[in-house]
Design a protein around this motif. Sequence first.
Motif, PDB file in Angstrom:
ATOM      1  N   ALA B  87     106.388   3.517  -2.753  1.00 42.56           N
ATOM      2  CA  ALA B  87     107.599   4.043  -2.657  1.00 42.56           C
ATOM      3  C   ALA B  87     107.267   5.653  -2.618  1.00 42.56           C
ATOM      4  CB  ALA B  87     108.248   3.832  -4.234  1.00 42.56           C
ATOM      5  N   TYR B 124     109.465  12.021   2.270  1.00 40.99           N
ATOM      6  CA  TYR B 124     110.505  10.962   1.600  1.00 40.99           C
ATOM      7  C   TYR B 124     111.768  11.550   2.306  1.00 40.99           C
ATOM      8  CZ  TYR B 124     113.944   9.259  -1.535  1.00 40.99           C
ATOM      9  OH  TYR B 124     115.268   8.554  -2.110  1.00 40.99           O
ATOM     10  N   GLU B 130     111.981   5.771   2.666  1.00 40.59           N
ATOM     11  CA  GLU B 130     111.947   5.424   1.259  1.00 40.59           C
ATOM     12  C   GLU B 130     110.737   4.671   0.953  1.00 40.59           C
ATOM     13  OE1 GLU B 130     115.725   3.912  -0.207  1.00 40.59           O
ATOM     14  OE2 GLU B 130     116.676   5.845   0.363  1.00 40.59           O
ATOM     15  N   PHE B 131     110.354   3.710   1.622  1.00 39.96           N
ATOM     16  CA  PHE B 131     109.218   2.824   1.175  1.00 39.96           C
ATOM     17  C   PHE B 131     108.358   2.310   2.550  1.00 39.96           C
ATOM     18  CE2 PHE B 131     107.309  -1.447   0.365  1.00 39.96           C
ATOM     19  CZ  PHE B 131     106.924  -1.389  -0.967  1.00 39.96           C
ATOM     20  N   THR B 133     105.277   0.153   3.968  1.00 38.00           N
ATOM     21  CA  THR B 133     104.436  -0.846   3.928  1.00 38.00           C
ATOM     22  C   THR B 133     102.724  -0.733   4.397  1.00 38.00           C
ATOM     23  OG1 THR B 133     106.206  -2.542   4.090  1.00 38.00           O
ATOM     24  CG2 THR B 133     104.033  -3.513   4.392  1.00 38.00           C
TER      25      THR B 133
END
Lengths: 169, 606
Positions: B87, B124, B130-131, B133
């Motif tokens: 995050a 961000y 936002e996230f 992987t």
Amino acid sequence: MNDQTFGMTGQKLTMDRTLFQAYRESPWRIQVKRIGLGLAIFALIALVAGIYLSISAQATEVGYQITYLEATREAQTLEIASLRSELASLTSASVMAQRARDLGFQPADMSQALYVPVESSMVRREAQLAPPPTSKPEPLIKPAYKQSLWDWILEEILQLRINVREAQP
Amino acid sequence: MNTTPSAPPISLSRFYLLGIIFSLLSVAALIQIIRLQSDARAQELPKIGEALYNYETRTLYPERGEIFDRWGNLLAGNVEVYEVGVALDEVQRARSAESIARTLSEILENPGYAEIKLAAETPYQKGKAEFVTIADFVPAQKIRVLEDKIKTAKENRTPLNLTGLYWSAHPMRYYPENDLASNVLGFVNFLKRPENVAGCQENGDWCGGHLGVEEYYDNLLAGTPIQVRLPKDPRKIDNLPPIPPGSSLILTIDREIQHAIEKIADEARETSGAEAVTIIVANPRNGEILGMTSTPRYNLNRYWTYPEIIDIPTFNRAISQVYEPGSVFKVLTMAGGLDSGVVTPESTFLDVGSYVVGGIPLHNWEYTVWGMQDMTGCMQHSINACLAWVADQMGPTRFYQYLEAFGIGRRTGIDLAYEAVFPLRRPGDTNWHEVDLGTNSFGQGVSVTPIQMVAAISAVANEGKIMAPHIVKAYIRNGQQIEVSPKLMTAPIKAETARTLSEMLANALVNEASPAVVPGYRLAGKTGTASIPTAQGYTSPLTNASFVGWGPVDDPRFIVYIWMEKPAASPWASVIAAPVFHDVAEQVITILRIPPDEVRQQMKQP
């Protein structure tokens, strides 16, 4: 006649005033009463709020527990599937053949095979991984938890009659 | 004189101005209210608000059904893997990118430190970034290592800043037998999870099952995803509705037979130098496929490493590749001849090396001449001229009626994806010529798949009846096992014809001392060596070598079909394919525990 009437009216008025004054409460009593009432209302509100808060807190806690348990169930379902796959991998055809060879076994040779008649129950059965559709699954909740008292009494009476009939020669 | 100063004159214009402003604001508010009430998009606002602040809608995907062999051995299951990501806002607040990169790179093989750090340091952006992987399909063992590391750091009070690092489990398709039965199973494109790829199927992308059973039964295996509306208020939390898993399948495949035929196919391919080897083992009595393989096979757990896997015909040649079968087709011609009464086993044919059909002489292999032969001799020596004569005696109408009855030119309907079919040319078709009657009689000029041949010839092994070939024996749905009943496809010949032809072919095998013979067992069989057509005609020296056989003749329990494509060691099926049949039959007999004929006869006696 008119004077008499007037006189009576005047007398009544005097009596009314007297009565009114006789039943009037003292101011401190009225004050205490009002404070008491106010406190009672406050206590009632506090009680309701307390109950509401308590139930809300319990519901919230249970809600979180349900969420946690659902997540756990999901994770465990996945883990079970994973373990089943792992077990299948450890007992796969190639692994088992290799293990058998390591243990000194050899593939079955037709010329060495000996055939003997055996009971059908000893014959290897094909996969039956779940019950067939005809068999009814056991109900999760017992009927006793779902039937009313009236239903239960009727059922018991009927059962009693059946038992009596069966007992008769 | 009282002179009071006069009050300054009140400027009403300011009041008027204020009045106008408030009036305008009221009108604007009124207009906005009317607009909100009447605008269709505005109607969605309460729903959006509810979704954002009160409820969330989640799609729950059921666990994909498993696939078992007939004995309950798992062939396709699911394993727990993890998606690891960061995050970004949390990482940036806690400045944990470096620590995350160092820790993860020690555990994961891929990506490395630099890549992880770069990913974790992505700026961000609310709603956009936002996230991130970092890795997906991470095995559960690696996550356990990560968890242990965190636990140890906590116990030792060692600083380990992994703020913003998250991992979540999801299932991944797993094939515990790796490449066993890969041509039958197909695979699931788990790199494209349906929950991650919106409109995956609509885009024509294979995001579910692909090829084989996985594709054919994709809907059944995948189950039905359900959408649930979950309150965000923990007081309102309700239990999730039960999500029934996808149906599991029990195949007719016998793992031991499958393993044995795959081993034999690999060895045969190596010794013969064939381009590909295909083997099918089926039960002629009910159409169950006991084993089916086609080289090459694929490790389904690493399907993305085979670029050629999307080439459908070569994935499972047993059902997706048509070819001219050659002399194995003579079984069908002779079955038609016997059943129609045109010939009997005792009928004789004087072979002079060729037979003229449609004005064109059709020769035997290598121009051999066999002289006077009965029908068993014709089959034993695989005499093209004799079978062309039988077809000629039947006449085109009857001959093609029989072929149609045997299912030639039609799909068998086997429950596997991408079954191929080649149309049968019949009299009256523009591309049909009179000579085709002769060439078709010995399996040239007609194209079939191996599974079509198995289905057609199983009529001879099964009292004249063809049972629909199938791969699924039962399926488990809602906790109940539902058996799939065998289906009768058609009965092209009489039971008596089937028995007679079986005896003829069993005698033929014994008479020619074929390497296909298994001592102690009476088996019927037929070789097939077919020329491969090219653009210039049958000019290629390469052949397709086939063999079909079944047994025991008095009580057939299996039918085996072998197809070796372009063998280099020898072009002859009697040399190349017959020994492979022998090996397969021997293994099948052992695995099915079929006693020798003599023992069976003794057991039958009271």
